[in-house]
Write a protein that holds these residues in place. Structure first.
Motif, short mmCIF file in Angstrom:
data_model
loop_
_atom_site.label_atom_id
_atom_site.label_comp_id
_atom_site.label_asym_id
_atom_site.label_seq_id
_atom_site.Cartn_x
_atom_site.Cartn_y
_atom_site.Cartn_z
N SER A 20 56.72 -0.41 12.70
CA SER A 20 56.50 0.72 11.80
C SER A 20 55.00 0.89 11.53
O SER A 20 54.48 2.01 11.49
CB SER A 20 57.25 0.52 10.47
N CYS A 21 54.30 -0.23 11.37
CA CYS A 21 52.84 -0.20 11.18
C CYS A 21 52.14 0.37 12.41
O CYS A 21 51.19 1.15 12.30
CB CYS A 21 52.30 -1.61 10.93
N MET A 22 52.61 -0.02 13.60
CA MET A 22 51.98 0.47 14.83
C MET A 22 52.13 1.98 14.96
O MET A 22 51.17 2.69 15.30
CB MET A 22 52.60 -0.23 16.05
N VAL A 23 53.33 2.46 14.70
CA VAL A 23 53.57 3.91 14.80
C VAL A 23 52.74 4.65 13.75
O VAL A 23 52.02 5.62 14.07
CB VAL A 23 55.08 4.23 14.61
N ALA A 24 52.79 4.19 12.51
CA ALA A 24 52.05 4.87 11.43
C ALA A 24 50.55 4.81 11.68
O ALA A 24 49.84 5.81 11.48
CB ALA A 24 52.40 4.22 10.09
N GLY A 25 50.07 3.64 12.13
CA GLY A 25 48.64 3.47 12.34
C GLY A 25 48.11 4.33 13.47
O GLY A 25 47.14 5.08 13.30
N LEU A 26 48.75 4.26 14.63
CA LEU A 26 48.26 5.03 15.77
C LEU A 26 48.39 6.53 15.52
O LEU A 26 47.54 7.31 15.93
CB LEU A 26 48.99 4.60 17.05
N ALA A 27 49.44 6.92 14.82
CA ALA A 27 49.61 8.35 14.48
C ALA A 27 48.53 8.81 13.49
O ALA A 27 48.23 10.00 13.40
CB ALA A 27 51.00 8.59 13.89
N LYS A 48 62.98 8.78 8.81
CA LYS A 48 63.12 9.16 10.21
C LYS A 48 62.15 10.28 10.58
O LYS A 48 61.92 11.20 9.79
CB LYS A 48 64.55 9.65 10.48
N ASP A 49 61.61 10.17 11.81
CA ASP A 49 60.90 11.29 12.45
C ASP A 49 59.71 11.80 11.66
O ASP A 49 59.46 13.00 11.60
CB ASP A 49 61.90 12.44 12.71
N PHE A 85 61.96 3.88 13.00
CA PHE A 85 62.60 5.09 12.49
C PHE A 85 61.58 6.23 12.43
O PHE A 85 61.91 7.40 12.64
CB PHE A 85 63.21 4.85 11.11
N LEU A 86 60.33 5.87 12.17
CA LEU A 86 59.27 6.87 12.01
C LEU A 86 59.06 7.74 13.24
O LEU A 86 58.56 8.86 13.13
CB LEU A 86 57.95 6.14 11.66
N ASN A 87 59.42 7.25 14.44
CA ASN A 87 59.27 8.07 15.66
C ASN A 87 60.56 8.14 16.47
O ASN A 87 60.53 8.37 17.68
CB ASN A 87 58.11 7.53 16.52
N LEU A 88 61.70 7.99 15.80
CA LEU A 88 63.00 7.87 16.47
C LEU A 88 63.30 9.02 17.46
O LEU A 88 63.54 8.78 18.64
CB LEU A 88 64.11 7.78 15.40
N SER A 89 63.31 10.26 16.99
CA SER A 89 63.74 11.36 17.85
C SER A 89 62.76 11.63 18.98
O SER A 89 63.17 11.92 20.12
CB SER A 89 63.89 12.65 17.03
N PHE A 90 61.48 11.52 18.68
CA PHE A 90 60.47 11.78 19.69
C PHE A 90 60.59 10.76 20.83
O PHE A 90 60.55 11.10 22.01
CB PHE A 90 59.07 11.73 19.05
N LEU A 91 60.81 9.51 20.44
CA LEU A 91 61.00 8.43 21.41
C LEU A 91 62.29 8.65 22.22
O LEU A 91 62.29 8.51 23.45
CB LEU A 91 61.08 7.10 20.65
N ALA A 92 63.37 9.03 21.54
CA ALA A 92 64.65 9.25 22.23
C ALA A 92 64.51 10.36 23.27
O ALA A 92 65.00 10.23 24.40
CB ALA A 92 65.74 9.58 21.22
#
Lengths: 236, 236
Positions: B33-40, B217-218, B121-128
């Motif tokens: 979750s930190c990686m997704v939030a940080g890079l975003a 999510k998302d 969960f923060l990038n669920l749909s985009f990843l899917a």
């Protein structure tokens, strides 16, 4: 308060302490269901062994040989893994040597525990009542499928953990997960298992009959226990 | 049809083939979750390392150091494991070196896969949606807690497997279980997680705020991907 944990695969057993624990081995389809049904129906003892070779050696000493690999009876062995075979007249008062893909391996890896018991839906309540009366923490060990998570063992673990919840606490997420899964599946376990990998592996006709038998609750009031090399009935 | 599997713990990874697979690493609380939030939010790259020592070495080369053990920031490191730290102005355009109890270990063990992606969960749909467009089988690797099963990673794995179910098949009982658990928990994931071992471990006040953030999510349309030694944003 006593503690209950669930180990979801024998490959995770090294993360748990076995000392002073009562370990309950679970292989619903079908090793532990066979053990409960067999011993309740008059089989004298069941000796779990890891290899087909050890099983053959015991057959030469007069044991009935039960050899299962990948869900099927291995050629040259007397029994496979259907619980009905273990309840037949032919095995009454006999000693059985048994090797299976998963269940007997889990047993071998659990040596070091204070006591090793055999669990199945067939003896669920009787086993739970016994555990409530003991002073030991309990570790439920799911036999899984070749080291992987398997749903029917987890459902049983959840059912047993639910029976114990007033007398035991738990810190393990696997207990929460197994209880939730059992709550979802309990009213129609057969349909739920139709979606599982085990069911997809079943190709032979008797499979469905075995599964229906193995998910019956409380058919027998017995507890198989490992004594030395043999599994026998616990006699109080 | 492509296949999706779920590996419930890094300690079970040896049972799965990694070659030609896209591996999705999941450590909801809180490394991925930190990686997704940080890079975003503008972090330039995140270099996962297994040990605190490697992390210190990279700090001496100018990296921002993130060191977490047992849910807490290790003294001497710039960041711990709250996603809010990774979204601050102080880390924008910076390279971060990161070591955590579980998430970075799962990453290290997954080398050998065709591609390693970071899921939350923060990038669920985009990843899917990305996974649906690829030709590879997918293995979702739950970071777990010190090798044990953990519920929040499994819930995410179930959510992702559900998103993929029309395009992927599965033979693994862990997929069935994770999907069922997500279906039960999805409408009030926070309350469900209150029963979990992770929540019992949280003693500091910010814990609840982090958990609420990580189960959204998302929130971000990004996919962190391992390139060489660094996790960076996937850019098509």
């Amino acid at each position: 308060m006593k503690k209950v944990d669930i180990c979801l695969s024998p490959n995770l057993l090294n993360l748990y302490k076995l000392e002073e624990k009562i370990v309950v081995i679970v292989d619903i389809l079908r090793a532990t269901s066979c053990m409960v049904a067999g011993l309740a129906s008059g089989v004298k003892s069941i000796t779990p062994v890891a290899s087909l070779e050890e099983c053959t050696n015991l057959m030469e000493q007069g044991f009935i040989g039960a050899g299962e690999r990948n869900g099927h009876r291995v050629e040259g062995f007397d029994l496979g893994n259907s619980p009905f075979e273990y309840m037949s007249e032919a095995v009454r008062e006999k000693k059985v040597a048994m090797t299976t893909t998963n269940g007997t391996q889990a047993l071998v890896l659990s040596k070091g525990a204070e006591q090793i018991l055999i669990g199945a839906f067939l003896n669920l309540s009787f086993l739970a009542n016994y555990l409530k009366k003991q002073n030991n923490d309990v570790l439920i060990v799911c036999a899984g499928w070749k080291g992987k998570f398997c749903i029917e063992d987890t459902l049983f673990a959840g059912a047993l953990a639910k029976e114990l919840e007033n007398d035991f606490h738990s810190e393990d997420d696997s207990v929460l997960a197994a209880q939730t899964l059992y709550e979802v599946a309990q009213n129609d376990m057969y349909s739920y298992l139709l979606q599982s990998s085990h069911y997809k592996r079943l190709s032979h006709l008797e499979g469905g009959k075995d599964v229906e038998f193995c998910i019956q609750k409380d058919k027998f009031e017995v507890i198989p226990v490992l004594k030395g090399q043999e599994i026998v009935l616990w006699e109080g």
